[in-house]
Scaffold this motif. Structure first.
Motif, PDB file in Angstrom:
ATOM      1  N   SER A   9     -55.068  -4.375 -65.761  1.00  0.00           N
ATOM      2  CA  SER A   9     -54.976  -5.074 -64.483  1.00  0.00           C
ATOM      3  C   SER A   9     -53.823  -6.063 -64.551  1.00  0.00           C
ATOM      4  O   SER A   9     -53.640  -6.726 -65.578  1.00  0.00           O
ATOM      5  CB  SER A   9     -56.268  -5.839 -64.192  1.00  0.00           C
ATOM      6  OG  SER A   9     -57.341  -4.949 -64.075  1.00  0.00           O
ATOM      7  N   ALA A  10     -53.059  -6.154 -63.458  1.00  0.00           N
ATOM      8  CA  ALA A  10     -51.910  -7.065 -63.467  1.00  0.00           C
ATOM      9  C   ALA A  10     -51.593  -7.572 -62.074  1.00  0.00           C
ATOM     10  O   ALA A  10     -51.822  -6.886 -61.080  1.00  0.00           O
ATOM     11  CB  ALA A  10     -50.685  -6.356 -64.033  1.00  0.00           C
ATOM     12  N   GLU A  11     -51.069  -8.771 -62.034  1.00  0.00           N
ATOM     13  CA  GLU A  11     -50.489  -9.369 -60.838  1.00  0.00           C
ATOM     14  C   GLU A  11     -49.013  -9.524 -61.147  1.00  0.00           C
ATOM     15  O   GLU A  11     -48.641 -10.281 -62.053  1.00  0.00           O
ATOM     16  CB  GLU A  11     -51.106 -10.737 -60.546  1.00  0.00           C
ATOM     17  CG  GLU A  11     -52.585 -10.712 -60.274  1.00  0.00           C
ATOM     18  CD  GLU A  11     -52.931 -10.177 -58.902  1.00  0.00           C
ATOM     19  OE1 GLU A  11     -52.113 -10.338 -57.960  1.00  0.00           O
ATOM     20  OE2 GLU A  11     -54.014  -9.580 -58.767  1.00  0.00           O
ATOM     21  N   ILE A  12     -48.162  -8.801 -60.432  1.00  0.00           N
ATOM     22  CA  ILE A  12     -46.719  -8.864 -60.672  1.00  0.00           C
ATOM     23  C   ILE A  12     -46.105  -9.563 -59.471  1.00  0.00           C
ATOM     24  O   ILE A  12     -46.219  -9.084 -58.339  1.00  0.00           O
ATOM     25  CB  ILE A  12     -46.133  -7.455 -60.881  1.00  0.00           C
ATOM     26  CG1 ILE A  12     -46.839  -6.792 -62.073  1.00  0.00           C
ATOM     27  CG2 ILE A  12     -44.629  -7.527 -61.090  1.00  0.00           C
ATOM     28  CD1 ILE A  12     -46.534  -5.338 -62.249  1.00  0.00           C
ATOM     29  N   LYS A  13     -45.465 -10.722 -59.720  1.00  0.00           N
ATOM     30  CA  LYS A  13     -44.974 -11.563 -58.625  1.00  0.00           C
ATOM     31  C   LYS A  13     -43.535 -11.996 -58.863  1.00  0.00           C
ATOM     32  O   LYS A  13     -43.109 -12.184 -60.001  1.00  0.00           O
ATOM     33  CB  LYS A  13     -45.836 -12.826 -58.497  1.00  0.00           C
ATOM     34  CG  LYS A  13     -47.274 -12.571 -58.186  1.00  0.00           C
ATOM     35  CD  LYS A  13     -48.036 -13.883 -58.105  1.00  0.00           C
ATOM     36  CE  LYS A  13     -49.496 -13.614 -57.776  1.00  0.00           C
ATOM     37  NZ  LYS A  13     -50.235 -14.858 -57.625  1.00  0.00           N
ATOM     38  N   ASN A  14     -42.809 -12.170 -57.747  1.00  0.00           N
ATOM     39  CA  ASN A  14     -41.484 -12.792 -57.762  1.00  0.00           C
ATOM     40  C   ASN A  14     -40.542 -12.172 -58.785  1.00  0.00           C
ATOM     41  O   ASN A  14     -39.946 -12.873 -59.604  1.00  0.00           O
ATOM     42  CB  ASN A  14     -41.601 -14.297 -58.016  1.00  0.00           C
ATOM     43  CG  ASN A  14     -42.543 -14.962 -57.032  1.00  0.00           C
ATOM     44  OD1 ASN A  14     -42.494 -14.687 -55.838  1.00  0.00           O
ATOM     45  ND2 ASN A  14     -43.415 -15.810 -57.533  1.00  0.00           N
ATOM     46  N   LEU A  15     -40.404 -10.858 -58.722  1.00  0.00           N
ATOM     47  CA  LEU A  15     -39.566 -10.157 -59.685  1.00  0.00           C
ATOM     48  C   LEU A  15     -38.640  -9.194 -58.962  1.00  0.00           C
ATOM     49  O   LEU A  15     -39.063  -8.436 -58.096  1.00  0.00           O
ATOM     50  CB  LEU A  15     -40.441  -9.389 -60.681  1.00  0.00           C
ATOM     51  CG  LEU A  15     -39.727  -8.636 -61.789  1.00  0.00           C
ATOM     52  CD1 LEU A  15     -38.924  -9.584 -62.679  1.00  0.00           C
ATOM     53  CD2 LEU A  15     -40.747  -7.871 -62.629  1.00  0.00           C
ATOM     54  N   THR A  16     -37.353  -9.244 -59.309  1.00  0.00           N
ATOM     55  CA  THR A  16     -36.365  -8.313 -58.765  1.00  0.00           C
ATOM     56  C   THR A  16     -35.732  -7.556 -59.914  1.00  0.00           C
ATOM     57  O   THR A  16     -35.294  -8.156 -60.896  1.00  0.00           O
ATOM     58  CB  THR A  16     -35.273  -9.061 -57.969  1.00  0.00           C
ATOM     59  OG1 THR A  16     -35.892  -9.712 -56.851  1.00  0.00           O
ATOM     60  CG2 THR A  16     -34.206  -8.106 -57.465  1.00  0.00           C
ATOM     61  N   ILE A  17     -35.691  -6.227 -59.778  1.00  0.00           N
ATOM     62  CA  ILE A  17     -34.985  -5.377 -60.728  1.00  0.00           C
ATOM     63  C   ILE A  17     -33.758  -4.864 -59.993  1.00  0.00           C
ATOM     64  O   ILE A  17     -33.886  -4.256 -58.920  1.00  0.00           O
ATOM     65  CB  ILE A  17     -35.865  -4.214 -61.206  1.00  0.00           C
ATOM     66  CG1 ILE A  17     -37.082  -4.766 -61.966  1.00  0.00           C
ATOM     67  CG2 ILE A  17     -35.054  -3.256 -62.086  1.00  0.00           C
ATOM     68  CD1 ILE A  17     -38.087  -3.713 -62.380  1.00  0.00           C
ATOM     69  N   SER A  18     -32.573  -5.144 -60.539  1.00  0.00           N
ATOM     70  CA  SER A  18     -31.355  -4.736 -59.833  1.00  0.00           C
ATOM     71  C   SER A  18     -30.341  -4.126 -60.790  1.00  0.00           C
ATOM     72  O   SER A  18     -30.353  -4.389 -61.992  1.00  0.00           O
ATOM     73  CB  SER A  18     -30.730  -5.930 -59.104  1.00  0.00           C
ATOM     74  OG  SER A  18     -30.335  -6.921 -60.018  1.00  0.00           O
ATOM     75  N   ASP A  19     -29.469  -3.294 -60.183  1.00  0.00           N
ATOM     76  CA  ASP A  19     -28.343  -2.702 -60.910  1.00  0.00           C
ATOM     77  C   ASP A  19     -28.765  -2.090 -62.245  1.00  0.00           C
ATOM     78  O   ASP A  19     -28.145  -2.323 -63.278  1.00  0.00           O
ATOM     79  CB  ASP A  19     -27.246  -3.751 -61.120  1.00  0.00           C
ATOM     80  CG  ASP A  19     -26.778  -4.324 -59.797  1.00  0.00           C
ATOM     81  OD1 ASP A  19     -26.419  -3.536 -58.912  1.00  0.00           O
ATOM     82  OD2 ASP A  19     -26.806  -5.560 -59.648  1.00  0.00           O
ATOM     83  N   CYS A  51     -52.892  -2.841 -60.150  1.00  0.00           N
ATOM     84  CA  CYS A  51     -51.727  -3.721 -60.103  1.00  0.00           C
ATOM     85  C   CYS A  51     -51.487  -4.203 -58.683  1.00  0.00           C
ATOM     86  O   CYS A  51     -51.459  -3.401 -57.750  1.00  0.00           O
ATOM     87  CB  CYS A  51     -50.472  -2.989 -60.565  1.00  0.00           C
ATOM     88  SG  CYS A  51     -50.583  -2.328 -62.214  1.00  0.00           S
ATOM     89  N   ASN A  52     -51.312  -5.494 -58.527  1.00  0.00           N
ATOM     90  CA  ASN A  52     -50.899  -6.052 -57.247  1.00  0.00           C
ATOM     91  C   ASN A  52     -49.471  -6.545 -57.396  1.00  0.00           C
ATOM     92  O   ASN A  52     -49.142  -7.230 -58.360  1.00  0.00           O
ATOM     93  CB  ASN A  52     -51.802  -7.213 -56.831  1.00  0.00           C
ATOM     94  CG  ASN A  52     -53.165  -6.741 -56.413  1.00  0.00           C
ATOM     95  OD1 ASN A  52     -53.311  -5.669 -55.844  1.00  0.00           O
ATOM     96  ND2 ASN A  52     -54.189  -7.520 -56.711  1.00  0.00           N
ATOM     97  N   PHE A  53     -48.624  -6.196 -56.419  1.00  0.00           N
ATOM     98  CA  PHE A  53     -47.232  -6.624 -56.407  1.00  0.00           C
ATOM     99  C   PHE A  53     -47.034  -7.583 -55.240  1.00  0.00           C
ATOM    100  O   PHE A  53     -47.476  -7.307 -54.130  1.00  0.00           O
ATOM    101  CB  PHE A  53     -46.295  -5.428 -56.209  1.00  0.00           C
ATOM    102  CG  PHE A  53     -46.259  -4.477 -57.362  1.00  0.00           C
ATOM    103  CD1 PHE A  53     -45.336  -4.640 -58.385  1.00  0.00           C
ATOM    104  CD2 PHE A  53     -47.135  -3.401 -57.420  1.00  0.00           C
ATOM    105  CE1 PHE A  53     -45.288  -3.748 -59.442  1.00  0.00           C
ATOM    106  CE2 PHE A  53     -47.093  -2.504 -58.474  1.00  0.00           C
ATOM    107  CZ  PHE A  53     -46.172  -2.678 -59.489  1.00  0.00           C
ATOM    108  N   SER A  54     -46.331  -8.683 -55.486  1.00  0.00           N
ATOM    109  CA  SER A  54     -46.019  -9.641 -54.438  1.00  0.00           C
ATOM    110  C   SER A  54     -44.591 -10.141 -54.622  1.00  0.00           C
ATOM    111  O   SER A  54     -44.228 -10.587 -55.715  1.00  0.00           O
ATOM    112  CB  SER A  54     -46.997 -10.814 -54.502  1.00  0.00           C
ATOM    113  OG  SER A  54     -46.669 -11.782 -53.534  1.00  0.00           O
ATOM    114  N   ASP A  55     -43.794 -10.057 -53.557  1.00  0.00           N
ATOM    115  CA  ASP A  55     -42.402 -10.504 -53.578  1.00  0.00           C
ATOM    116  C   ASP A  55     -41.632  -9.853 -54.733  1.00  0.00           C
ATOM    117  O   ASP A  55     -40.936 -10.518 -55.489  1.00  0.00           O
ATOM    118  CB  ASP A  55     -42.316 -12.018 -53.657  1.00  0.00           C
ATOM    119  CG  ASP A  55     -40.915 -12.547 -53.321  1.00  0.00           C
ATOM    120  OD1 ASP A  55     -40.171 -11.846 -52.599  1.00  0.00           O
ATOM    121  OD2 ASP A  55     -40.564 -13.632 -53.808  1.00  0.00           O
ATOM    122  N   CYS A  56     -41.769  -8.526 -54.840  1.00  0.00           N
ATOM    123  CA  CYS A  56     -41.055  -7.753 -55.864  1.00  0.00           C
ATOM    124  C   CYS A  56     -40.060  -6.828 -55.179  1.00  0.00           C
ATOM    125  O   CYS A  56     -40.354  -6.266 -54.123  1.00  0.00           O
ATOM    126  CB  CYS A  56     -42.041  -6.942 -56.705  1.00  0.00           C
ATOM    127  SG  CYS A  56     -43.091  -7.974 -57.743  1.00  0.00           S
TER     128      CYS A  56
END
Length: 188
Positions: A9-19, A51-56
């Motif tokens: 179980s995970a809360e994934i927040k405020n993450l950007t994957i780029s380039d 998994c919950n994603f927020s602002d990803c």
């Protein structure tokens, strides 16, 4: 597999994957070493967890896989409902590497059998290529017939419509878009 396989179980927040580039090789189900699926995703190749994603966000990335590829997750077999809120996939390419006859590529998920709730999510300027390619999901397969719910979600600045939702739908599955249940149709 490219990304990771996650079964907790995970809360994934405020993450950007780029380039970034993610590539899984192999022929897919039963055809690669060990008989595993070839799958790739920026956040996870496969999830069997909650998994919950927020602002990803995924921006300017390339995801390549022989079987399942997704801007967020390649293959989702979780079975437990989870949420994506204020998430986006922008200027990203998700493509099959071998022209697999049943390759599923999607902006968020290559393959899903889990009822999600997406709120204020968007896919913008992406390229999805594979036999089953869709703006949000490559293959949509709800085993227990609980639909995914989309609230204020867009595709390239337009309101989400059934016709750009998924590349393949197993059966007459439905989704809920801004409170209205609709039957999912496949991309032509």
């Amino acid at each position: 597999e490219v990304g990771c396989e996650y079964n907790g179980s995970a809360e994934i927040k405020n993450l950007t994957i780029s380039d970034s580039q993610f590539e899984a090789t192999g022929a897919g189900l039963g055809g690669d070493s060990g008989g595993k699926y070839a799958m790739a995703g920026t956040f996870m190749a496969k999830t069997g967890g909650y998994c919950n994603f927020s602002d990803c966000h995924v921006v300017n990335c390339t995801v390549k896989s022989a079987k399942y590829g997704g801007g967020f997750i390649g293959y989702d077999s979780c079975g437990n409902a989870y949420t994506l809120t204020d998430c986006s996939v922008t200027n990203t390419s998700v493509a099959s590497t071998v022209g697999e006859a049943s390759a599923s590529m999607g902006g968020f998920l290559g393959y899903t059998q889990t009822p999600h709730t997406l709120t204020d999510c968007s896919v913008n300027g992406n390229t999805m290529t594979g036999k089953y390619a869709g703006a949000y999901y490559g293959t949509y397969n709800m085993f227990d017939d609980k639909p995914c719910t989309f609230n204020k979600c867009t595709v390239t600045g337009n309101v989400l419509t059934i016709n750009n939702f998924c590349g393949r739908n197993y059966g007459d599955k439905s989704i809920i878009v801004d409170g209205n249940e609709q039957t999912v149709t496949e991309n032509p």
